[in-house]
Every structure is written in structure tokens, then in C-alpha cells.
Scaffold this motif. Structure first.
Motif, PDB file in Angstrom:
ATOM      1  N   GLY A  30       6.957   3.138  -2.897  1.00  0.00           N
ATOM      2  CA  GLY A  30       6.171   2.190  -3.682  1.00  0.00           C
ATOM      3  C   GLY A  30       5.581   1.046  -2.872  1.00  0.00           C
ATOM      4  N   ALA A  31       5.956   0.951  -1.591  1.00  0.00           N
ATOM      5  CA  ALA A  31       5.455  -0.137  -0.749  1.00  0.00           C
ATOM      6  C   ALA A  31       4.009   0.129  -0.316  1.00  0.00           C
ATOM      7  CB  ALA A  31       6.343  -0.275   0.484  1.00  0.00           C
ATOM      8  N   PHE A  42       1.376  15.168   2.214  1.00  0.00           N
ATOM      9  CA  PHE A  42       2.810  14.835   2.253  1.00  0.00           C
ATOM     10  C   PHE A  42       3.262  13.993   1.059  1.00  0.00           C
ATOM     11  CE2 PHE A  42       1.550  15.970   6.488  1.00  0.00           C
ATOM     12  CZ  PHE A  42       2.618  16.711   6.979  1.00  0.00           C
ATOM     13  N   ALA A  43       2.474  14.000  -0.006  1.00  0.00           N
ATOM     14  CA  ALA A  43       2.810  13.197  -1.188  1.00  0.00           C
ATOM     15  C   ALA A  43       4.156  13.620  -1.770  1.00  0.00           C
ATOM     16  CB  ALA A  43       1.720  13.348  -2.234  1.00  0.00           C
ATOM     17  N   ILE A  44       4.903  12.643  -2.297  1.00  0.00           N
ATOM     18  CA  ILE A  44       6.146  12.997  -2.990  1.00  0.00           C
ATOM     19  C   ILE A  44       6.062  12.660  -4.482  1.00  0.00           C
ATOM     20  CG2 ILE A  44       7.647  12.915  -0.957  1.00  0.00           C
ATOM     21  CD1 ILE A  44       8.650  10.153  -2.088  1.00  0.00           C
ATOM     22  N   ARG A  97       5.420  10.091   3.279  1.00  0.00           N
ATOM     23  CA  ARG A  97       6.428  11.041   2.811  1.00  0.00           C
ATOM     24  C   ARG A  97       7.700  10.349   2.341  1.00  0.00           C
ATOM     25  NH1 ARG A  97       7.498  14.741   7.877  1.00  0.00           N
ATOM     26  NH2 ARG A  97       9.455  15.213   6.848  1.00  0.00           N
ATOM     27  N   GLN A  98       7.745   9.022   2.523  1.00  0.00           N
ATOM     28  CA  GLN A  98       8.854   8.257   1.937  1.00  0.00           C
ATOM     29  C   GLN A  98       8.383   7.480   0.715  1.00  0.00           C
ATOM     30  OE1 GLN A  98      11.624   6.305   4.708  1.00  0.00           O
ATOM     31  NE2 GLN A  98      10.606   7.379   6.397  1.00  0.00           N
ATOM     32  N   GLY A  99       7.177   7.824   0.234  1.00  0.00           N
ATOM     33  CA  GLY A  99       6.733   7.263  -1.048  1.00  0.00           C
ATOM     34  C   GLY A  99       5.820   6.050  -0.979  1.00  0.00           C
ATOM     35  N   LEU A 112      -4.378  -2.040  -3.731  1.00  0.00           N
ATOM     36  CA  LEU A 112      -3.023  -1.465  -3.649  1.00  0.00           C
ATOM     37  C   LEU A 112      -1.908  -2.510  -3.673  1.00  0.00           C
ATOM     38  CD1 LEU A 112      -3.512   1.415  -1.012  1.00  0.00           C
ATOM     39  CD2 LEU A 112      -3.739   1.516  -3.491  1.00  0.00           C
ATOM     40  N   GLY A 113      -2.271  -3.773  -3.934  1.00  0.00           N
ATOM     41  CA  GLY A 113      -1.241  -4.812  -3.996  1.00  0.00           C
ATOM     42  C   GLY A 113      -0.960  -5.408  -2.632  1.00  0.00           C
ATOM     43  N   PRO A 114      -0.123  -6.471  -2.602  1.00  0.00           N
ATOM     44  CA  PRO A 114       0.153  -7.153  -1.341  1.00  0.00           C
ATOM     45  C   PRO A 114       0.738  -6.211  -0.282  1.00  0.00           C
ATOM     46  CG  PRO A 114       1.681  -7.847  -3.065  1.00  0.00           C
ATOM     47  CD  PRO A 114       0.610  -7.059  -3.723  1.00  0.00           C
ATOM     48  N   VAL A 115       0.418  -6.492   0.964  1.00  0.00           N
ATOM     49  CA  VAL A 115       0.875  -5.633   2.059  1.00  0.00           C
ATOM     50  C   VAL A 115       2.359  -5.871   2.328  1.00  0.00           C
ATOM     51  CG1 VAL A 115       0.562  -5.061   4.509  1.00  0.00           C
ATOM     52  CG2 VAL A 115      -1.423  -5.675   3.102  1.00  0.00           C
TER      53      VAL A 115
END
Ligand code: NDP
Ligand code: VSD
Length: 311
Positions: A32-33, A79-81, A54-56, A112-115
Motif C-alpha cells: 500500500g506504500a 508482478f501485481a499481487i 511484488r510486495q504490494g 498516488l498519495g504522499p511518497v
């Protein structure tokens, strides 16, 4: 009495909680980051983007060439999860104009929101003997490798401080730990990143923002292939001692270190860290016989090279 004990326990736990970031940071949750990767359209940067995706994570790829960006976006998307994940592409030169960099980072944050994590991986390398490197290349490498990392960092830092969280990675190089034959233009631009990283880390640790400097060896990328076209033989021989890594391996290591908040991320042989901190002494000894590169000249010109025991 029981109440007093309870109060003490609560106070103690609270204290532990308060000082915990001083001891070691809480790992960043990539799921989600929003991760911005400059140089994300090729080589190490692209693999870093994939590793985070790949970790979301949600990814913004930053580079100049739009065709390469779109191609990389497609690769990363494989590599989308989950089906919420997004890969955004932004075409900008990270080194030329701060206001442009600032405005594209703003766009990315609106979408995409704050980095949460900025990976400064855009960079280039030129090798050659000092007097053979075109004079304007020294400036170019400082612009791309150094200022090209300052600008994106400057553009995200205020929001990170406000949110009291974040990660910033600088991709230096083993040639940013030790100066080597052929890298008079490249090494200084990578050494500079360490000075920036150390100073910045001291300023932003109280804001729970952690800096990582990555020091990869030669890594099998389009960038390396390009560099190899004009690389002096001495530089090749010296670099070979450290081997060639695959970019996905490098990405795994540096992303793990950034997530954990480790300041140094070394890839490849551990001994290089030790060598780098003692290299000054090693160099001094070698000067009795010539410069450190002379032992490699030895290989080239058929003189007996220095053996490690002779240092
Ligand atoms: N490969 C290696 O052996 C090693 C590389 N490194 C470092 O790792 C980083 C990546 O290297 P590598 O993967 O080999 O490089 P590549 O040449 O394969 O990729 C470089 C990336 O940076 C982008 N880029 C270059 N200049 C700019 C710019 N001015 N503005 C925006 N984007 C830019 C490129 O896209 P575009 O051209 O479209 O802008 C591309 O996406 C570099 O900083 C390099 O110094 C460190 C150690 C070893
Ligand atoms: C006397 C003591 C000798 C010590 C020898 C140490 C050997 C270290 C090898 C370093 C290799 C440098 C890789 C640079 C990679 C890079 O950044 C470029 N490929 C980018 O394209």
C-alpha cells in the motif's frame, strides 16, 4: 499498591514505546506504500520497482525516455499481487531544473498519495583516463548522479517531515566507496551522495525518516553494457575482483535494507567495506612501489603484480 505497580508498568511500556525509534526504526510496510523510483525504466531501478511492487507497493517510475518508461511499466505490472496497485510513469530529467522535478513529484503525490519511499537510482557512468574524459563530462556526472538525487529528495522531504515517516535511498556504487582507475569523473559523483546522505540523516532522524546508501558492484544492466564500450582495461580488471551481480539480486538487498532503515547497504563481498575504510593506508604502502593501479598495470603490461601479502 496494585494501582501504583500498574501505573509503573504502563509508564515503562510507554517509555519503551517512545524510545523504540531511537534504537531501531519500525520497518516500512511496502504493502500500500507509494514508492517513487528515479531511473525506474531500466536496470537496477526497474528491478527495485519490481521488488517493491511484488510486495504490494504503488509505484511511480521516473526517467526521460517515454517509450522505455511504458515498456518498464508493463513489465512491473506483471508482478501485481492485488488489483488496486498502480504503476505511474513520469518523464522528466531529474538533473536539469528543480522546479520541474518539484512539479512532477507534486503530480505523483496527487495521484498516488504522499511518497513513503524515494529511490534515487537515476544515474550514469563514464569511465576513462582522467585526461581522456571530456571536461564537460565531469560536470554532467555531478549533475545527473548528485544533483539528480538532491532535487527529488528536496521535493519529497517537507511532506515526509510533516508525516514523520519515510525512506530515502541513494544508489551510490562500490566506486563511491573507493576511488579506482578510470573513475575520476564517476567516483566523485558517487562519493558526494554519501556526504549528502550522512548530513541529511542527522537532520531527519528525529522525524522518523531513514536514509539508505546502496553500494552495488558491477551489475548486469544496459547501463553497464554502455559503460563497458569505452572502459579502460585496467578498470575492467580491477572491477572483476568484485564480480558482476544480477540487478534483481541487488534490488532484493537494497530494498530490504531501506525497509529496515539500515544506513549502509552493501552488495557483494563484505571485505570491500573493510578495504574501503583502510584503503588510505593500503594506498600509502603501495606508493613505495607505485600507485594501487600499478599492480593491475602489472597484469596488463606483464610485470609481476603485487600479491596481497606484499601490501
Ligand atoms: N550497473 C552497474 O554496474 C552499477 C550501477 N550503479 C548505479 O545504479 C544506477 C542505475 O544504473 P543502471 O541500472 O546500470 O543504469 P541504466 O542505464 O540501465 O538505467 C539508468 C536509468 O536512469 C534513467 N536516467 C538516466 N539519466 C537520467 C536523468 N537525467 N533524468 C531522469 N532519469 C535518468 C534512465 O532512463 P532515461 O535514460 O530514459 O532517462 C534509466 O531509467 C546508476 O545510478 C548507476 O550509477 C551502481 C553500481 C553499479
Ligand atoms: C589495493 C586494494 C584493491 C581493492 C580492490 C577493490 C576492488 C573493488 C572493485 C570495485 C568495482 C567498482 C564497480 C563500479 C560499478 C559501477 O558503478 C559502474 N559499473 C556503473 O556503471
Amino acid at each position: 499498591m496494585l494501582l501504583v505497580v500498574a501505573a509503573f508498568i504502563v509508564a515503562f511500556v510507554l517509555l519503551l514505546y517512545m524510545i523504540s525509534p531511537l534504537i531501531s526504526p519500525k520497518p516500512l510496510k511496502l504493502n500500500g506504500a507509494h514508492v517513487v523510483v528515479t531511473g525506474g525504466s531500466s536496470g537496477i531501478g526497474k528491478c527495485i520497482a519490481i521488488e517493491c511492487y511484488r510486495q504490494g507497493a504503488f509505484i511511480t517510475l521516473v526517467a526521460r525516455d517515454e517509450v522505455k518508461l511504458l515498456q518498464a511499466k508493463k513489465e512491473v505490472e506483471k508482478f501485481a499481487i492485488n488489483d488496486k496497485q498502480v504503476v505511474l510513469c513520469i518523464s522528466v530529467d531529474v538533473s536539469s531544473d528543480y522546479s520541474q522535478v518539484e512539479s512532477v513529484i507534486k503530480q505523483a503525490q496527487e495521484k498516488l498519495g504522499p511518497v513513503d519511499m524515494l529511490v534515487n537510482c537515476a544515474g550514469m557512468s563514464i569511465s576513462g583516463k582522467f585526461e581522456e574524459v571530456e571536461v564537460d563530462r565531469f560536470k554532467k556526472l555531478m549533475e545527473v548522479n548528485y544533483l539528480g538525487s538532491v532535487y527529488p529528495t528536496r521535493a519529497v522531504i517537507t511532506t515526509m517531515k510533516e508525516r514523520r515517516m519515510g525512506r530515502i535511498m541513494f544508489v551510490s556504487s562500490q566506486a563511491g566507496q573507493i576511488g579506482l582507475f578510470g573513475y575520476t569523473a564517476y567516483s566523485p559523483s558517487k562519493f558526494a551522495l554519501r556526504g549528502l546522505a550522512e548530513s541529511l540523516q542527522m537532520e531527519i532522524k528525529p522525524y522518523n525518516i531513514y536514509v539508505t546508501v546502496a553500494y552495488p558492484p558491477d551489475t548486469d544492466t544496459p547501463g553497464l553494457a554502455e559503460e563497458n564500450k569505452t572502459k579502460p582495461l585496467e578498470t575492467k580488471l580491477i572491477s572483476e575482483t568484485s564480480g558482476v551481480c544480477q540487478p534483481d539480486q541487488v534490488a532484493k538487498i537494497v530494498v530490504r535494507d531501506a525497509v529496515q532503515g539500515n544506513f549502509n547497504s552493501s552488495v557483494g563481498p563484505e571485505w570491500l567495506d573493510a578495504v574501503s575504510s583502510h584503503l588510505w593506508n593500503v594506498t600509502r604502502h603501495l606508493h613505495h612501489r607505485g600507485s594501487p593501479a600499478d599492480c593491475y598495470h602489472g597484469i596488463v603490461s606483464d610485470h609481476r603484480p603485487l600479491l596481497p601479502g606484499e601490501f
